[in-house]
Design an enzyme around this catalytic site. Structure first.
Site, PDB file in Angstrom:
ATOM      1  N   GLY A  28       0.759  -1.082   0.049  1.00  0.00           N
ATOM      2  CA  GLY A  28       0.020  -0.018   0.186  1.00  0.00           C
ATOM      3  C   GLY A  28       0.832   1.113  -0.017  1.00  0.00           C
ATOM      4  O   GLY A  28       0.378   2.112  -0.673  1.00  0.00           O
ATOM      5  N   ILE A  29       1.871   1.324   0.591  1.00  0.00           N
ATOM      6  CA  ILE A  29       2.798   2.456   0.547  1.00  0.00           C
ATOM      7  C   ILE A  29       3.852   2.150  -0.684  1.00  0.00           C
ATOM      8  O   ILE A  29       3.961   3.277  -1.344  1.00  0.00           O
ATOM      9  CB  ILE A  29       3.884   2.536   1.875  1.00  0.00           C
ATOM     10  CG1 ILE A  29       3.044   2.750   3.217  1.00  0.00           C
ATOM     11  CG2 ILE A  29       4.725   3.504   1.711  1.00  0.00           C
ATOM     12  CD1 ILE A  29       3.651   2.612   4.384  1.00  0.00           C
ATOM     13  N   GLY A  30       4.317   0.994  -0.692  1.00  0.00           N
ATOM     14  CA  GLY A  30       5.252   0.764  -1.977  1.00  0.00           C
ATOM     15  C   GLY A  30       4.821   1.049  -3.113  1.00  0.00           C
ATOM     16  O   GLY A  30       5.620   1.737  -4.004  1.00  0.00           O
ATOM     17  N   ASN A 109       6.474  -7.269  11.787  1.00  0.00           N
ATOM     18  CA  ASN A 109       7.656  -6.417  11.045  1.00  0.00           C
ATOM     19  C   ASN A 109       9.022  -6.483  11.299  1.00  0.00           C
ATOM     20  O   ASN A 109       9.760  -6.287  10.715  1.00  0.00           O
ATOM     21  CB  ASN A 109       6.909  -4.863  11.230  1.00  0.00           C
ATOM     22  CG  ASN A 109       5.735  -4.709  10.307  1.00  0.00           C
ATOM     23  OD1 ASN A 109       5.276  -5.804   9.451  1.00  0.00           O
ATOM     24  ND2 ASN A 109       5.375  -3.615  10.491  1.00  0.00           N
ATOM     25  N   ILE A 132      11.023   2.833   6.692  1.00  0.00           N
ATOM     26  CA  ILE A 132       9.440   3.279   6.848  1.00  0.00           C
ATOM     27  C   ILE A 132       8.651   2.338   7.808  1.00  0.00           C
ATOM     28  O   ILE A 132       7.568   2.699   8.510  1.00  0.00           O
ATOM     29  CB  ILE A 132       8.715   3.368   5.677  1.00  0.00           C
ATOM     30  CG1 ILE A 132       9.531   4.708   4.786  1.00  0.00           C
ATOM     31  CG2 ILE A 132       7.150   3.680   5.720  1.00  0.00           C
ATOM     32  CD1 ILE A 132       8.726   4.812   3.412  1.00  0.00           C
ATOM     33  N   SER A 133       8.799   0.901   7.714  1.00  0.00           N
ATOM     34  CA  SER A 133       8.434  -0.127   8.404  1.00  0.00           C
ATOM     35  C   SER A 133       7.960   0.126   9.804  1.00  0.00           C
ATOM     36  O   SER A 133       9.173   0.497  10.618  1.00  0.00           O
ATOM     37  CB  SER A 133       8.988  -1.460   8.225  1.00  0.00           C
ATOM     38  OG  SER A 133       9.402  -1.574   6.953  1.00  0.00           O
ATOM     39  N   ASP A 165       5.033  12.720  10.089  1.00  0.00           N
ATOM     40  CA  ASP A 165       4.485  13.598  11.365  1.00  0.00           C
ATOM     41  C   ASP A 165       4.678  15.118  11.169  1.00  0.00           C
ATOM     42  O   ASP A 165       3.935  15.836  11.214  1.00  0.00           O
ATOM     43  CB  ASP A 165       5.465  13.030  12.507  1.00  0.00           C
ATOM     44  CG  ASP A 165       5.535  11.930  12.992  1.00  0.00           C
ATOM     45  OD1 ASP A 165       4.183  11.014  12.917  1.00  0.00           O
ATOM     46  OD2 ASP A 165       6.500  11.144  13.138  1.00  0.00           O
ATOM     47  N   ARG A 168       1.970  16.059   8.540  1.00  0.00           N
ATOM     48  CA  ARG A 168       0.612  16.315   9.256  1.00  0.00           C
ATOM     49  C   ARG A 168       0.630  17.433  10.334  1.00  0.00           C
ATOM     50  O   ARG A 168      -0.416  18.119  10.276  1.00  0.00           O
ATOM     51  CB  ARG A 168       0.563  15.311  10.292  1.00  0.00           C
ATOM     52  CG  ARG A 168      -0.089  13.509   9.678  1.00  0.00           C
ATOM     53  CD  ARG A 168      -0.254  12.522  10.607  1.00  0.00           C
ATOM     54  NE  ARG A 168      -0.742  11.582   9.858  1.00  0.00           N
ATOM     55  CZ  ARG A 168      -0.613   9.995   9.930  1.00  0.00           C
ATOM     56  NH1 ARG A 168       0.390   9.816  10.874  1.00  0.00           N
ATOM     57  NH2 ARG A 168      -0.890   9.141   9.512  1.00  0.00           N
ATOM     58  N   HIS A 192       8.443   8.167  16.580  1.00  0.00           N
ATOM     59  CA  HIS A 192       7.564   8.057  15.428  1.00  0.00           C
ATOM     60  C   HIS A 192       6.310   7.098  15.977  1.00  0.00           C
ATOM     61  O   HIS A 192       5.902   6.328  15.197  1.00  0.00           O
ATOM     62  CB  HIS A 192       8.292   7.696  14.133  1.00  0.00           C
ATOM     63  CG  HIS A 192       7.151   7.618  12.812  1.00  0.00           C
ATOM     64  ND1 HIS A 192       6.372   8.743  12.637  1.00  0.00           N
ATOM     65  CD2 HIS A 192       6.789   6.356  12.268  1.00  0.00           C
ATOM     66  CE1 HIS A 192       5.707   8.300  11.458  1.00  0.00           C
ATOM     67  NE2 HIS A 192       5.898   7.010  11.423  1.00  0.00           N
ATOM     68  N   MET A 242       1.942   8.550   3.561  1.00  0.00           N
ATOM     69  CA  MET A 242       3.223   8.183   3.943  1.00  0.00           C
ATOM     70  C   MET A 242       4.084   8.013   2.741  1.00  0.00           C
ATOM     71  O   MET A 242       5.304   8.212   2.973  1.00  0.00           O
ATOM     72  CB  MET A 242       3.078   6.655   4.417  1.00  0.00           C
ATOM     73  CG  MET A 242       4.060   6.171   5.242  1.00  0.00           C
ATOM     74  SD  MET A 242       5.066   6.949   6.556  1.00  0.00           S
ATOM     75  CE  MET A 242       6.563   7.441   5.660  1.00  0.00           C
TER      76      MET A 242
END
Length: 332
Positions: A28-30, A109, A132-133, A165, A168, A192, A242
Protein backbone atom coordinates in the site's frame (compact mmCIF):
# COMPACT_ATOMS: atom_id res chain seq x y z
CA UNK A 1 11.90 33.55 -8.02
CA UNK A 2 12.66 29.88 -7.26
CA UNK A 3 12.27 28.72 -3.68
CA UNK A 4 15.43 27.32 -2.08
CA UNK A 5 14.10 23.78 -2.45
CA UNK A 6 13.09 24.30 -6.08
CA UNK A 7 16.42 25.93 -6.84
CA UNK A 8 18.24 23.00 -5.24
CA UNK A 9 16.32 20.50 -7.30
CA UNK A 10 16.73 22.51 -10.48
CA UNK A 11 20.44 23.24 -10.11
CA UNK A 12 21.82 19.74 -9.93
CA UNK A 13 19.06 17.43 -11.06
CA UNK A 14 20.60 17.19 -14.52
CA UNK A 15 23.91 15.73 -13.36
CA UNK A 16 22.96 13.44 -10.47
CA UNK A 17 22.31 9.74 -11.16
CA UNK A 18 21.36 7.25 -8.48
CA UNK A 19 20.03 3.74 -8.04
CA UNK A 20 17.13 3.56 -5.58
CA UNK A 21 15.73 0.25 -4.33
CA UNK A 22 12.24 0.03 -2.82
CA UNK A 23 11.80 -3.08 -0.66
CA UNK A 24 8.10 -3.76 -0.32
CA UNK A 25 7.18 -2.10 -3.61
CA UNK A 26 3.96 -4.08 -4.10
CA UNK A 27 2.29 -2.86 -0.91
CA UNK A 28 0.00 0.00 0.00
CA UNK A 29 2.90 2.39 0.63
CA UNK A 30 5.29 0.77 -1.84
CA UNK A 31 3.21 1.29 -4.97
CA UNK A 32 2.59 5.07 -4.65
CA UNK A 33 6.15 5.48 -3.30
CA UNK A 34 7.51 3.75 -6.41
CA UNK A 35 5.46 6.09 -8.58
CA UNK A 36 6.79 9.15 -6.76
CA UNK A 37 10.40 7.94 -6.98
CA UNK A 38 9.94 7.44 -10.75
CA UNK A 39 9.16 11.17 -10.89
CA UNK A 40 12.40 12.14 -9.11
CA UNK A 41 14.91 13.14 -11.80
CA UNK A 42 17.91 12.10 -9.71
CA UNK A 43 16.73 8.49 -9.82
CA UNK A 44 18.11 6.82 -12.97
CA UNK A 45 17.72 3.20 -11.85
CA UNK A 46 14.65 2.16 -9.85
CA UNK A 47 14.70 -1.37 -8.41
CA UNK A 48 11.33 -2.57 -7.08
CA UNK A 49 11.32 -5.66 -4.85
CA UNK A 50 8.60 -7.56 -3.03
CA UNK A 51 7.55 -11.09 -2.17
CA UNK A 52 4.87 -10.72 -4.83
CA UNK A 53 3.70 -8.19 -7.39
CA UNK A 54 6.87 -6.14 -7.90
CA UNK A 55 7.31 -6.94 -11.64
CA UNK A 56 3.75 -5.75 -12.24
CA UNK A 57 4.29 -2.49 -10.36
CA UNK A 58 7.55 -2.01 -12.27
CA UNK A 59 5.89 -2.57 -15.65
CA UNK A 60 3.17 -0.06 -14.77
CA UNK A 61 5.51 2.62 -13.40
CA UNK A 62 8.04 2.11 -16.22
CA UNK A 63 5.66 3.72 -18.75
CA UNK A 64 6.07 7.11 -17.07
CA UNK A 65 8.38 9.19 -19.30
CA UNK A 66 11.17 10.16 -16.93
CA UNK A 67 14.81 9.31 -17.53
CA UNK A 68 15.09 6.17 -15.41
CA UNK A 69 14.95 2.45 -15.94
CA UNK A 70 12.63 0.41 -13.73
CA UNK A 71 12.85 -3.28 -12.96
CA UNK A 72 10.76 -5.48 -10.68
CA UNK A 73 12.37 -8.25 -8.65
CA UNK A 74 10.89 -11.42 -7.16
CA UNK A 75 11.93 -12.99 -3.81
CA UNK A 76 14.83 -14.93 -5.33
CA UNK A 77 16.29 -11.74 -6.87
CA UNK A 78 16.93 -9.64 -3.76
CA UNK A 79 20.69 -9.59 -4.30
CA UNK A 80 20.27 -8.20 -7.80
CA UNK A 81 17.76 -5.60 -6.62
CA UNK A 82 20.14 -4.32 -3.94
CA UNK A 83 23.52 -4.50 -5.69
CA UNK A 84 24.76 -1.01 -6.57
CA UNK A 85 21.95 0.79 -4.73
CA UNK A 86 22.71 4.29 -3.41
CA UNK A 87 19.47 4.57 -1.45
CA UNK A 88 17.30 1.75 -0.10
CA UNK A 89 13.77 2.54 1.09
CA UNK A 90 11.99 -0.06 3.22
CA UNK A 91 8.20 0.23 3.48
CA UNK A 92 7.81 -3.58 3.75
CA UNK A 93 5.58 -5.03 6.44
CA UNK A 94 1.97 -5.36 7.52
CA UNK A 95 -0.29 -2.30 7.91
CA UNK A 96 -2.11 -1.36 11.09
CA UNK A 97 -5.70 -2.38 11.62
CA UNK A 98 -8.27 -0.60 13.81
CA UNK A 99 -7.32 -0.82 17.48
CA UNK A 100 -3.69 -1.70 16.72
CA UNK A 101 -0.83 0.47 17.88
CA UNK A 102 2.43 0.64 15.95
CA UNK A 103 3.90 -1.54 18.69
CA UNK A 104 1.33 -4.27 17.96
CA UNK A 105 2.96 -4.60 14.55
CA UNK A 106 6.28 -5.37 16.13
CA UNK A 107 6.46 -9.14 16.02
CA UNK A 108 5.54 -9.43 12.35
CA UNK A 109 7.49 -6.49 11.02
CA UNK A 110 10.60 -7.05 13.16
CA UNK A 111 11.39 -10.31 11.36
CA UNK A 112 10.78 -8.77 7.93
CA UNK A 113 13.03 -5.79 8.64
CA UNK A 114 15.77 -7.97 10.16
CA UNK A 115 15.91 -10.21 7.08
CA UNK A 116 15.92 -7.29 4.63
CA UNK A 117 18.63 -5.57 6.70
CA UNK A 118 20.81 -8.69 6.47
CA UNK A 119 20.51 -8.62 2.68
CA UNK A 120 21.16 -4.88 2.48
CA UNK A 121 24.24 -5.24 4.71
CA UNK A 122 25.56 -8.02 2.44
CA UNK A 123 24.82 -6.52 -0.98
CA UNK A 124 24.73 -2.72 -0.52
CA UNK A 125 26.42 -1.90 2.81
CA UNK A 126 27.29 1.67 1.77
CA UNK A 127 23.75 2.63 0.71
CA UNK A 128 21.66 5.11 2.67
CA UNK A 129 18.93 3.04 4.33
CA UNK A 130 15.52 4.64 4.94
CA UNK A 131 13.21 2.70 7.25
CA UNK A 132 9.45 3.25 6.96
CA UNK A 133 8.34 -0.12 8.39
CA UNK A 134 6.69 0.40 11.77
CA UNK A 135 7.29 0.61 14.65
CA UNK A 136 10.18 2.84 13.49
CA UNK A 137 11.33 3.45 17.09
CA UNK A 138 12.20 -0.28 17.25
CA UNK A 139 12.86 -1.25 13.62
CA UNK A 140 15.68 1.28 13.17
CA UNK A 141 17.61 -0.19 16.15
CA UNK A 142 17.00 -3.67 14.64
CA UNK A 143 18.75 -2.59 11.45
CA UNK A 144 21.61 -1.02 13.44
CA UNK A 145 22.15 -4.27 15.37
CA UNK A 146 22.15 -6.36 12.16
CA UNK A 147 24.67 -4.00 10.54
CA UNK A 148 26.87 -4.04 13.65
CA UNK A 149 26.84 -7.87 13.65
CA UNK A 150 28.12 -7.79 10.06
CA UNK A 151 30.72 -5.09 10.77
CA UNK A 152 29.26 -2.56 8.31
CA UNK A 153 27.30 -0.18 10.55
CA UNK A 154 27.55 3.49 9.54
CA UNK A 155 25.29 5.60 11.81
CA UNK A 156 25.34 8.41 9.23
CA UNK A 157 23.56 6.22 6.66
CA UNK A 158 20.61 4.88 8.70
CA UNK A 159 17.37 6.85 8.88
CA UNK A 160 13.95 6.32 10.39
CA UNK A 161 11.46 8.19 8.20
CA UNK A 162 9.40 10.47 10.47
CA UNK A 163 8.44 12.90 7.71
CA UNK A 164 4.75 11.97 7.89
CA UNK A 165 4.62 13.60 11.33
CA UNK A 166 6.07 16.76 9.77
CA UNK A 167 3.50 16.74 6.96
CA UNK A 168 0.63 16.21 9.38
CA UNK A 169 1.90 18.97 11.65
CA UNK A 170 1.95 21.46 8.74
CA UNK A 171 -1.55 20.43 7.66
CA UNK A 172 -3.17 20.34 11.10
CA UNK A 173 -1.57 23.60 12.26
CA UNK A 174 -2.86 25.32 9.11
CA UNK A 175 -6.39 24.08 9.81
CA UNK A 176 -6.31 25.56 13.31
CA UNK A 177 -4.67 28.82 12.21
CA UNK A 178 -6.54 29.28 8.91
CA UNK A 179 -3.27 29.52 6.96
CA UNK A 180 -1.76 27.88 3.88
CA UNK A 181 -0.09 24.60 4.98
CA UNK A 182 2.65 25.12 2.38
CA UNK A 183 3.89 28.01 4.52
CA UNK A 184 3.73 26.15 7.84
CA UNK A 185 7.13 24.76 8.80
CA UNK A 186 6.89 22.67 11.95
CA UNK A 187 9.87 20.80 13.39
CA UNK A 188 8.81 17.46 14.89
CA UNK A 189 11.25 15.69 17.21
CA UNK A 190 11.41 12.60 19.42
CA UNK A 191 10.23 9.38 17.80
CA UNK A 192 7.56 8.09 15.46
CA UNK A 193 4.68 6.81 17.55
CA UNK A 194 2.13 8.37 19.89
CA UNK A 195 3.59 10.34 22.76
CA UNK A 196 7.12 10.17 21.34
CA UNK A 197 6.03 12.53 18.52
CA UNK A 198 6.70 16.12 19.63
CA UNK A 199 5.79 19.06 17.36
CA UNK A 200 7.75 22.13 18.44
CA UNK A 201 4.91 24.63 18.15
CA UNK A 202 6.84 27.16 20.25
CA UNK A 203 9.24 27.51 17.32
CA UNK A 204 6.43 28.41 14.88
CA UNK A 205 4.28 31.52 14.48
CA UNK A 206 1.65 29.83 16.67
CA UNK A 207 3.38 29.78 20.06
CA UNK A 208 0.50 31.63 21.74
CA UNK A 209 -2.28 29.09 21.21
CA UNK A 210 -4.47 28.61 24.27
CA UNK A 211 -3.71 25.44 26.23
CA UNK A 212 -6.83 23.58 25.13
CA UNK A 213 -6.25 24.25 21.42
CA UNK A 214 -2.54 23.44 21.75
CA UNK A 215 -3.18 20.16 23.59
CA UNK A 216 -5.77 19.05 21.03
CA UNK A 217 -3.44 19.96 18.16
CA UNK A 218 -0.47 18.08 19.64
CA UNK A 219 -2.67 15.04 20.31
CA UNK A 220 -3.95 15.08 16.72
CA UNK A 221 -0.40 15.24 15.33
CA UNK A 222 0.66 12.39 17.63
CA UNK A 223 -2.30 10.16 16.80
CA UNK A 224 -3.22 11.36 13.29
CA UNK A 225 -2.56 7.89 11.92
CA UNK A 226 -5.50 6.56 13.93
CA UNK A 227 -7.86 8.82 11.95
CA UNK A 228 -6.79 7.10 8.73
CA UNK A 229 -6.89 3.57 10.16
CA UNK A 230 -10.42 4.20 11.44
CA UNK A 231 -11.60 5.83 8.21
CA UNK A 232 -10.26 2.95 6.11
CA UNK A 233 -12.31 0.62 8.32
CA UNK A 234 -9.92 -2.32 8.41
CA UNK A 235 -8.68 -1.88 4.87
CA UNK A 236 -5.31 -0.36 5.77
CA UNK A 237 -3.48 2.55 7.30
CA UNK A 238 -1.88 5.78 6.05
CA UNK A 239 -0.35 4.67 2.75
CA UNK A 240 -0.71 7.60 0.34
CA UNK A 241 0.39 10.32 2.77
CA UNK A 242 3.19 8.01 3.98
CA UNK A 243 4.33 7.47 0.39
CA UNK A 244 4.50 11.24 -0.10
CA UNK A 245 6.44 11.57 3.17
CA UNK A 246 8.84 8.80 2.13
CA UNK A 247 9.38 10.35 -1.29
CA UNK A 248 10.03 13.77 0.22
CA UNK A 249 12.61 12.39 2.65
CA UNK A 250 14.25 10.17 0.02
CA UNK A 251 14.44 13.22 -2.25
CA UNK A 252 16.19 15.16 0.52
CA UNK A 253 18.69 12.31 1.05
CA UNK A 254 19.40 12.28 -2.70
CA UNK A 255 19.88 16.06 -2.65
CA UNK A 256 22.39 15.61 0.18
CA UNK A 257 24.24 12.82 -1.64
CA UNK A 258 24.44 15.12 -4.68
CA UNK A 259 26.26 17.70 -2.53
CA UNK A 260 23.49 20.28 -2.41
CA UNK A 261 23.64 22.79 0.43
CA UNK A 262 21.27 23.35 3.36
CA UNK A 263 19.31 20.13 2.98
CA UNK A 264 17.62 19.86 6.38
CA UNK A 265 14.89 17.44 7.48
CA UNK A 266 13.86 15.89 10.79
CA UNK A 267 14.60 12.14 10.98
CA UNK A 268 15.08 9.38 13.57
CA UNK A 269 18.81 8.65 13.72
CA UNK A 270 21.64 7.38 15.91
CA UNK A 271 21.87 10.67 17.77
CA UNK A 272 24.31 12.28 20.23
CA UNK A 273 21.60 14.49 21.75
CA UNK A 274 20.54 12.26 24.66
CA UNK A 275 23.03 9.36 24.48
CA UNK A 276 24.30 10.23 27.96
CA UNK A 277 20.77 9.49 29.22
CA UNK A 278 20.62 6.14 27.44
CA UNK A 279 18.60 7.30 24.43
CA UNK A 280 20.61 5.94 21.50
CA UNK A 281 18.23 7.12 18.74
CA UNK A 282 16.25 10.35 18.56
CA UNK A 283 14.52 12.33 15.85
CA UNK A 284 15.58 15.92 15.29
CA UNK A 285 16.53 18.13 12.39
CA UNK A 286 19.65 16.93 10.58
CA UNK A 287 21.63 18.43 7.74
CA UNK A 288 22.02 15.84 4.98
CA UNK A 289 25.21 15.60 2.92
CA UNK A 290 27.30 13.34 0.72
CA UNK A 291 28.09 11.15 3.75
CA UNK A 292 24.44 10.92 4.86
CA UNK A 293 23.95 12.70 8.19
CA UNK A 294 26.24 15.71 8.14
CA UNK A 295 25.04 17.48 11.30
CA UNK A 296 22.53 16.58 14.00
CA UNK A 297 20.85 19.80 15.14
CA UNK A 298 20.09 20.52 18.81
CA UNK A 299 16.41 20.95 19.69
CA UNK A 300 16.76 24.67 20.32
CA UNK A 301 14.66 26.69 22.79
CA UNK A 302 11.70 24.68 24.08
CA UNK A 303 8.67 25.75 26.09
CA UNK A 304 8.15 24.21 29.54
CA UNK A 305 5.31 22.17 28.04
CA UNK A 306 7.63 20.80 25.31
CA UNK A 307 10.36 20.04 27.87
CA UNK A 308 7.85 17.78 29.64
CA UNK A 309 6.87 16.10 26.36
CA UNK A 310 10.55 15.43 25.58
CA UNK A 311 11.11 13.96 29.04
CA UNK A 312 8.19 11.52 28.60
CA UNK A 313 9.27 10.67 25.05
CA UNK A 314 12.81 9.80 26.18
CA UNK A 315 11.50 7.35 28.77
CA UNK A 316 9.31 5.65 26.15
CA UNK A 317 12.06 5.62 23.52
CA UNK A 318 14.51 3.82 25.81
CA UNK A 319 12.02 0.94 26.01
CA UNK A 320 11.20 1.01 22.27
CA UNK A 321 14.88 0.96 21.31
CA UNK A 322 15.68 -1.83 23.79
CA UNK A 323 12.86 -3.88 22.26
CA UNK A 324 14.57 -3.74 18.84
CA UNK A 325 18.03 -4.50 20.24
CA UNK A 326 16.69 -7.42 22.31
CA UNK A 327 14.82 -8.83 19.31
CA UNK A 328 18.04 -9.18 17.29
CA UNK A 329 19.90 -10.63 20.29
CA UNK A 330 17.20 -13.29 20.73
CA UNK A 331 16.49 -13.82 17.01
CA UNK A 332 19.81 -13.26 15.19
Amino acid sequence: MLSKVAARSFSSSASAAYKVAVLGAGGGIGQPLSLLMKLNHKVTDLALYDIRGAPGVAADVSHIPTNSTVKGYNPDQLQEALTGADVIIVPAGVPRKPGMTRDDLFNTNASIVRDLAKAAADYAPKAALLIISNPVNSTVPIVAEVYKSKGVYDPKKLFGVTTLDVLRASRFVSEVAGTNPVNEKVTVVGGHSGITIIPLLSQTNHKDLDAETRDALVHRIQFGGDEVVKAKDGAGSATLSMAQAGARFAGAVLDGLAGEKDVIEPTFVDSPLFKSEGVEFFSSKVTLGVEGVKTVHPLGQLSEYEEELVKTAKETLIGNIKKGVDFVAQNP
